[in-house]
Scaffold this active site. Structure first.
Site, short mmCIF file in Angstrom:
data_model
loop_
_atom_site.label_atom_id
_atom_site.label_comp_id
_atom_site.label_asym_id
_atom_site.label_seq_id
_atom_site.Cartn_x
_atom_site.Cartn_y
_atom_site.Cartn_z
N ASP A 140 -13.72 5.92 -16.52
CA ASP A 140 -13.15 4.61 -16.26
C ASP A 140 -14.19 3.51 -16.44
O ASP A 140 -15.37 3.78 -16.75
CB ASP A 140 -12.56 4.56 -14.84
N ASP A 146 -8.38 -0.33 -35.56
CA ASP A 146 -7.84 1.00 -35.80
C ASP A 146 -6.90 0.97 -37.02
O ASP A 146 -6.10 0.04 -37.19
CB ASP A 146 -7.06 1.46 -34.56
N ASP A 197 -11.37 10.79 -10.08
CA ASP A 197 -10.07 11.37 -10.40
C ASP A 197 -10.10 12.27 -11.63
O ASP A 197 -9.06 12.77 -12.06
CB ASP A 197 -9.02 10.27 -10.58
N ASP A 256 -16.81 9.05 -14.84
CA ASP A 256 -15.71 8.85 -13.90
C ASP A 256 -16.25 8.22 -12.63
O ASP A 256 -16.96 8.85 -11.85
CB ASP A 256 -15.06 10.22 -13.62
N GLU A 296 -11.80 0.50 -39.43
CA GLU A 296 -11.60 1.92 -39.64
C GLU A 296 -10.65 2.03 -40.84
O GLU A 296 -9.44 1.90 -40.70
CB GLU A 296 -10.97 2.60 -38.42
N ASN A 334 -14.37 6.88 -10.06
CA ASN A 334 -13.56 6.98 -8.83
C ASN A 334 -13.17 8.42 -8.48
O ASN A 334 -12.41 8.63 -7.53
CB ASN A 334 -12.30 6.11 -8.96
#
Length: 555
Positions: A44, A222, A40, A36, A278, A38
């Site tokens: 990210d 996917d 929060d 992370d 996948e 930033n």
């Protein structure tokens, strides 16, 4: 005494064939749980960029990012609302391009997820479909059907969602009356596209080109086995316990034409862009259809991932894999963990008679719980075996730290739609998605802000900074494994099985390197050779149970 006479010989693919993906080790990043940047509490792109040097030092060749696109996050980003942008949760398109540039400077290829089976119900295309009349061009993008029964109150068929419950949801017309039903093989917020519609093909080619133009090195596709559906939409009793089952919506032959077209798009950008499927299909000979020369470059080997911890079972799946993939000129793509399955440091710690259904996940009310010590010991042995095999291998973030499945997540904090749709009867995948521990003595173990899923106290003991200082740690072991695999060129090796004289011991050679794994309960004698690495401490009696070694054979 273990004898090292050749028993069988596996024919290799063309060892001179071009393609970085044939021998690469690729590291999966699950963005919201990696780092992370930033504060929060959600990982990210900035956090990824900051940690890329640590991945380069680990020794991997490429990274694969799970979705980071705009999304309501009903299924952790696999419900995509815009295929050509970045969700503000993860940053901006500029942040992505900075991350991509940094990765390339470090010598890392970058693969991104693409989700073509379904979109989010929040996608503009689906919103337009909902407000358009039956039979409209807009509705033709998705699979809308009238219901059964005199008033259409019953779903068009009996298909069940992978996440539990019916695979159909009824719409409401603008005047408030009940409308048609739409298909969603996953959550109701993930309507399936109709791939018999040329419009859908064209839009996804535009998506591919958008990211290829920015320099990505490939796509993990996917649900690559699910895009085509039987046009008759017949009833089907799924028996959801078997994800490999042939069905009217998994693995239809018509799906292959889609990927042949995609392959042509990628080749127009040069020879080094790849597609990885996948595809939960079996047997392996059937899976190899996805990696024929004019289709995809890779397909995840889920039969290897789901194999029992048994020398007989693993030998069979390795043999079948190499034979099936080599027959079409492809390399096998090995994997032990990802964001959809119980981490193998826990999965391998269950007793043979465990009543846990691994596709359901595991939690505090599960009928059995894994032995964490045994699970990690076997996980290290399994990884040492896997990384010696010819072909490509994928790693899932955190396995290099030996992270276990997190079991004790409070019910009210779980977010997997499987848990929600089954009202807690199936735990789902939250346990393998808990944010990573980077620094033991920092808040949230250095991940960033308060993690979106709670990190257990044991993560402090397994934090990366602590393992960096411990030469016996799982992180140190992975670094040795990856360095030796690269130095010895094992990804492009030839595998020969070796007769061990024991039903509990599996052994093979790869270009003069002897790999031995002891699955039994007692230690076994080691053959002659110079020790290159061992997945755990050796004993006075030789190779302990659940341990793998690599040896350099005498000249």
């Amino acid at each position: 005494m273990l004898q090292t006479s050749n028993l069988t010989h596996t024919t290799p693919a063309d060892r001179k064939a071009d393609g970085w993906w044939r021998t690469a080790v690729i590291y999966q990043i699950y963005p919201r749980s990696f780092a992370d940047g930033n504060g929060d509490g959600i990982g990210d792109l900035k956090g990824i960029t900051e940690k890329l040097p640590q991945l380069a030092s680990l020794g991997v060749d490429a990274i694969w990012l799970s979705p980071f696109y705009p999304s309501p996050q009903k299924d952790a980003g696999y419900d995509v609302a815009d295929y050509t942008d970045v969700d503000p949760l993860f940053g901006t398109l500029d942040d992505f391009e900075r991350m991509l540039e940094q990765a390339h400077q470090l010598g890392l290829k970058v693969i991104v997820d693409i989700v073509p089976n379904h979109s989010s119900s929040a996608h503009r295309w689906f919103k337009e479909a909902l407000i358009s009349p039956e039979g409209s061009i807009e509705r033709g993008r998705y699979i809308f059907r009238n219901g059964r029964g005199p008033d259409g109150a019953l779903p068009p068929n009996n298909w069940q969602s992978v996440f539990g419950g019916p695979a159909w949801t009824r719409t409401t017309n603008p005047d408030g009356t009940p409308g048609q039903w739409y298909l969603h093989l996953f959550d109701s917020s993930q309507p399936d596209f109709d791939w018999s519609n040329r419009w859908v093909h064209d839009r996804f080619i535009e998506v591919l080109r958008f990211w290829l133009d920015r320099g990505v090195d490939g796509f993990r596709v996917d649900v690559a086995h699910g895009l085509a559906k039987d046009p008759e939409l017949p009833d089907y009793d799924a028996g959801q316990a078997d994800p490999f089952a042939v069905s009217p919506y998994w693995g239809l032959e018509t799906v292959h034409a889609i990927f042949r077209e995609w392959r042509q798009v990628l080749e127009s950008y040069g020879p080094d862009r790849i597609l990885c499927a996948e595809a939960w299909v079996a047997p392996l000979k059937r899976l190899s259809d996805w990696v024929r020369p004019d289709e995809m470059h890779q397909a995840f080997n889920f039969e290897f991932l789901t194999s029992a911890w048994s020398p007989t079972a693993l030998k069979q799946v390795i043999d079948d894999s190499l034979a099936a993939f080599y027959a079409v000129g492809a390399a096998s793509t090995w994997v032990l963990s990802n964001h959809d399955v119980i981490r193998h440091a826990s999965r391998l710690g269950f007793a043979p008679d465990s009543k846990v259904v691994h596709s359901d996940g595991v939690g505090p009310r599960s009928p059995d719980l894994p032995d964490p010590v045994l699970g990690l010991k076997r996980a290290r042995a399994a990884t040492a075996l896997m990384l010696a095999l010819p072909g490509c291998a994928y790693l899932y973030q955190g396995e290099e730290l030996g992270l276990p499945e997190v079991i004790d997540i409070p019910d009210h904090l779980r977010q997997d739609p499987t848990f929600i749709r089954t009202k807690g009867q199936r735990y789902g995948r939250d346990g393998c998605r808990v944010p990573l521990p980077w620094v033991a003595d920092q808040p949230n173990f250095g991940f960033g802000g308060p993690a979106w899923l709670p990190q257990p106290p044991v993560f402090g003991e397994l934090a990366r900074d602590r393992q960096e200082r411990d030469e016996t740690s799982t992180l140190a072991f992975y670094k040795i494994l990856l360095a030796e695999r690269a130095r010895l060129g094992l990804g492009a090796s030839v595998l020969d099985w070796v007769e061990t004289g024991s039903a509990d011991v599996l052994a093979f050679t790869v270009d003069g390197i002897l790999v031995v794994c002891n699955f039994g309960e007692q230690a076994t004698a080691l053959p002659e050779g110079e020790l290159i690495l061992a997945s755990g401490p050796l004993s006075e009696n030789g190779l302990p149970a659940d341990t793998t070694v690599w040896l350099k054979r005498p000249a």
